[in-house]
Design a protein around this motif. Structure first.
Motif, mmCIF file in Angstrom:
data_model
loop_
_atom_site.group_PDB
_atom_site.id
_atom_site.type_symbol
_atom_site.label_atom_id
_atom_site.label_comp_id
_atom_site.label_asym_id
_atom_site.label_seq_id
_atom_site.Cartn_x
_atom_site.Cartn_y
_atom_site.Cartn_z
ATOM 1 N N ASP A 76 0.833 -1.215 0.000
ATOM 2 C CA ASP A 76 0.000 0.000 0.000
ATOM 3 C C ASP A 76 0.862 1.257 0.000
ATOM 4 N N LEU A 77 1.943 1.234 0.761
ATOM 5 C CA LEU A 77 2.843 2.397 0.805
ATOM 6 C C LEU A 77 3.603 2.541 -0.508
ATOM 7 N N ASN A 78 4.109 1.436 -1.027
ATOM 8 C CA ASN A 78 4.831 1.484 -2.300
ATOM 9 C C ASN A 78 3.942 2.000 -3.424
ATOM 10 N N ASP A 79 2.666 1.586 -3.416
ATOM 11 C CA ASP A 79 1.737 2.052 -4.450
ATOM 12 C C ASP A 79 1.599 3.567 -4.427
ATOM 13 N N ARG A 80 1.765 4.175 -3.243
ATOM 14 C CA ARG A 80 1.626 5.629 -3.090
ATOM 15 C C ARG A 80 2.975 6.347 -3.114
ATOM 16 N N HIS A 81 4.035 5.603 -3.429
ATOM 17 C CA HIS A 81 5.390 6.177 -3.480
ATOM 18 C C HIS A 81 5.798 6.748 -2.127
ATOM 19 N N LEU A 82 5.417 6.037 -1.074
ATOM 20 C CA LEU A 82 5.776 6.405 0.287
ATOM 21 C C LEU A 82 6.699 5.342 0.864
ATOM 22 N N VAL A 83 7.612 5.761 1.733
ATOM 23 C CA VAL A 83 8.576 4.825 2.310
ATOM 24 C C VAL A 83 7.870 3.840 3.247
ATOM 25 N N ALA A 84 8.164 2.564 3.037
ATOM 26 C CA ALA A 84 7.722 1.513 3.958
ATOM 27 C C ALA A 84 8.929 1.129 4.802
ATOM 28 N N MET A 85 8.939 1.561 6.050
ATOM 29 C CA MET A 85 10.074 1.320 6.946
ATOM 30 C C MET A 85 9.773 0.074 7.780
ATOM 31 N N VAL A 86 10.471 -1.021 7.479
ATOM 32 C CA VAL A 86 10.196 -2.307 8.102
ATOM 33 C C VAL A 86 11.264 -2.621 9.138
ATOM 34 N N GLU A 87 10.821 -2.949 10.348
ATOM 35 C CA GLU A 87 11.730 -3.267 11.456
ATOM 36 C C GLU A 87 11.581 -4.745 11.808
ATOM 37 N N PRO A 88 12.390 -5.626 11.201
ATOM 38 C CA PRO A 88 12.208 -7.062 11.413
ATOM 39 C C PRO A 88 13.095 -7.629 12.519
ATOM 40 N N PHE A 89 12.572 -8.650 13.179
ATOM 41 C CA PHE A 89 13.342 -9.405 14.161
ATOM 42 C C PHE A 89 12.952 -10.873 14.067
ATOM 43 N N ILE A 90 13.893 -11.750 14.312
ATOM 44 C CA ILE A 90 13.575 -13.132 14.650
ATOM 45 C C ILE A 90 13.371 -13.149 16.161
ATOM 46 N N SER A 91 12.189 -13.581 16.589
ATOM 47 C CA SER A 91 11.830 -13.494 18.005
ATOM 48 C C SER A 91 11.458 -14.871 18.550
ATOM 49 N N VAL A 92 11.642 -15.037 19.851
ATOM 50 C CA VAL A 92 11.311 -16.301 20.511
ATOM 51 C C VAL A 92 10.598 -16.000 21.826
ATOM 52 N N TRP A 93 9.722 -16.922 22.221
ATOM 53 C CA TRP A 93 9.117 -16.839 23.549
ATOM 54 C C TRP A 93 10.084 -17.434 24.558
ATOM 55 N N ARG A 94 10.386 -16.667 25.602
ATOM 56 C CA ARG A 94 11.282 -17.160 26.650
ATOM 57 C C ARG A 94 10.786 -16.643 27.991
ATOM 58 N N ASP A 95 10.497 -17.561 28.895
ATOM 59 C CA ASP A 95 10.003 -17.201 30.231
ATOM 60 C C ASP A 95 8.752 -16.332 30.136
ATOM 61 N N GLY A 96 7.884 -16.670 29.183
ATOM 62 C CA GLY A 96 6.613 -15.970 29.061
ATOM 63 C C GLY A 96 6.682 -14.619 28.388
ATOM 64 N N ARG A 97 7.835 -14.281 27.810
ATOM 65 C CA ARG A 97 7.982 -12.985 27.146
ATOM 66 C C ARG A 97 8.650 -13.169 25.785
ATOM 67 N N ILE A 98 8.377 -12.241 24.893
ATOM 68 C CA ILE A 98 9.019 -12.244 23.589
ATOM 69 C C ILE A 98 10.413 -11.625 23.706
ATOM 70 N N ARG A 99 11.398 -12.331 23.198
ATOM 71 C CA ARG A 99 12.765 -11.817 23.171
ATOM 72 C C ARG A 99 13.259 -11.826 21.726
ATOM 73 N N ASN A 100 13.938 -10.770 21.332
ATOM 74 C CA ASN A 100 14.488 -10.702 19.987
ATOM 75 C C ASN A 100 15.878 -11.320 19.956
ATOM 76 N N ASP A 101 16.101 -12.190 18.974
ATOM 77 C CA ASP A 101 17.400 -12.827 18.800
ATOM 78 C C ASP A 101 18.299 -11.854 18.041
ATOM 79 N N LEU A 102 19.331 -11.349 18.703
ATOM 80 C CA LEU A 102 20.218 -10.353 18.110
ATOM 81 C C LEU A 102 21.544 -10.950 17.657
ATOM 82 N N SER A 103 21.574 -12.247 17.436
ATOM 83 C CA SER A 103 22.767 -12.854 16.843
ATOM 84 C C SER A 103 22.852 -12.433 15.385
ATOM 85 N N THR A 104 24.062 -12.433 14.850
ATOM 86 C CA THR A 104 24.243 -12.040 13.453
ATOM 87 C C THR A 104 23.389 -12.893 12.528
ATOM 88 N N GLU A 105 23.383 -14.193 12.750
ATOM 89 C CA GLU A 105 22.645 -15.103 11.880
ATOM 90 C C GLU A 105 21.150 -14.805 11.900
#
Length: 289
Positions: A166-195
């Motif tokens: 939808d943003l690309n169709d309007r020539h607007l920047v789509a800023m995507v913030e991705p993470f590989i995340s895991v549930w640990r001890d009842g909370r979401i944690r982001n895996d910040l390893s290089t891989e």
């Protein structure tokens, strides 16, 4: 700020149409990048996800008028190119008249409330592409946490892909913030390893039916050369909450030298520095560009 607070509340009660009028007359940024050729964007969309804490203070960002005061200081500093926030904050800043010449990004999905059992389910509860375009803003940002063992992840990817399109169709920047995340001890944690960060980049880069206006918002981790080599999309480096400012600034400076790195998106560590000096913290970050 009491005078500013009174003015904002008065307009919201008596003349809410003034917000759209302020957006219409706002002087837009001529470029997403400043005179130094890099973006310096101040992020302030944390409260909408219930993430109000900074350091040892769990409610640091909960005082809206103090937050606005700090944002005004940051946006006035030379070299700051833009701001990222939810509608309530951006509309306050419009009423304060501090967005002229700045790039403006609307935060789109805030349903994954911090600490909730549904935190991974980042549904789109904020801006949509249509409103971002109508307000004359420059783009939208979406948090895309990918939990490979959580069945909510496919819908997150689908909704993110639709927002990117939808943003690309309007020539607007789509800023995507991705993470590989895991549930640990009842909370979401982001895996910040290089891989893991590399994997998140390759997944996010392929979302949407177009990518011409897609940018990435990425954490600074070990092996940033590998991370930024995993996609040709422009990348902005996120700050996160900083415990060692000197080490953080040094790592940002090294990563900014890599070809796809186009600048910084930093929030709490600049708005709430440990010494309380917002202007100096912002100026130091700008100096890295």
């Amino acid at each position: 700020m009491p005078e500013k607070a009174s003015r904002i509340v008065h307009v919201r009660v008596n003349d809410p149409g003034a917000i759209a009028a302020a957006a219409a007359r706002r002087v837009k940024a001529t470029s997403l990048l400043g005179d130094h050729g890099k973006a310096m964007i101040i992020a302030a969309d944390h409260p909408a996800r219930g993430a109000n804490g900074v350091g040892g203070d769990p409610t640091a960002m909960a005082d809206r008028f103090e937050l606005l005061d700090r944002l005004c200081v940051a946006l006035e500093r030379p070299g700051v190119t833009g701001v990222l926030a939810t509608a309530d904050i951006l509309e306050d800043l419009l009423l304060l008249g501090v967005l002229d010449g700045k790039s403006v990004f609307g935060s789109m999905n805030r349903a994954g409330l911090a600490g909730s059992v549904f935190e991974i389910d980042d549904r789109f509860t904020g801006y949509d592409a249509e409103t971002i375009a109508a307000m004359g803003f420059d783009g939208g940002k979406m948090l895309t946490r990918i939990a490979l063992k959580d069945p909510a992840t496919p819908s997150i990817l689908e909704n993110t892909a639709q927002a990117i399109s939808d943003l690309n169709d309007r020539h607007l920047v789509a800023m995507v913030e991705p993470f590989i995340s895991v549930w640990r001890d009842g909370r979401i944690r982001n895996d910040l390893s290089t891989e893991a960060v590399v994997k998140s980049v390759t997944i996010a880069s392929g979302l949407g039916r177009r990518s011409a206006y897609t940018w990435l918002k990425l954490p600074v981790v070990e092996g940033m050369g590998r991370v930024l080599a995993s996609s040709s999309l422009p990348a902005l480096l996120l700050g996160g909450e900083v415990t060692d400012p000197d080490a953080a600034f040094a790592s940002w400076g090294r990563a900014l030298k890599l070809p796809t790195a186009q600048g910084l998106v930093v929030g709490r560590s600049l708005l709430y520095p440990s010494n309380g000096d917002v202007a100096s913290a912002v100026d130091k970050a700008v100096s890295l560009l």
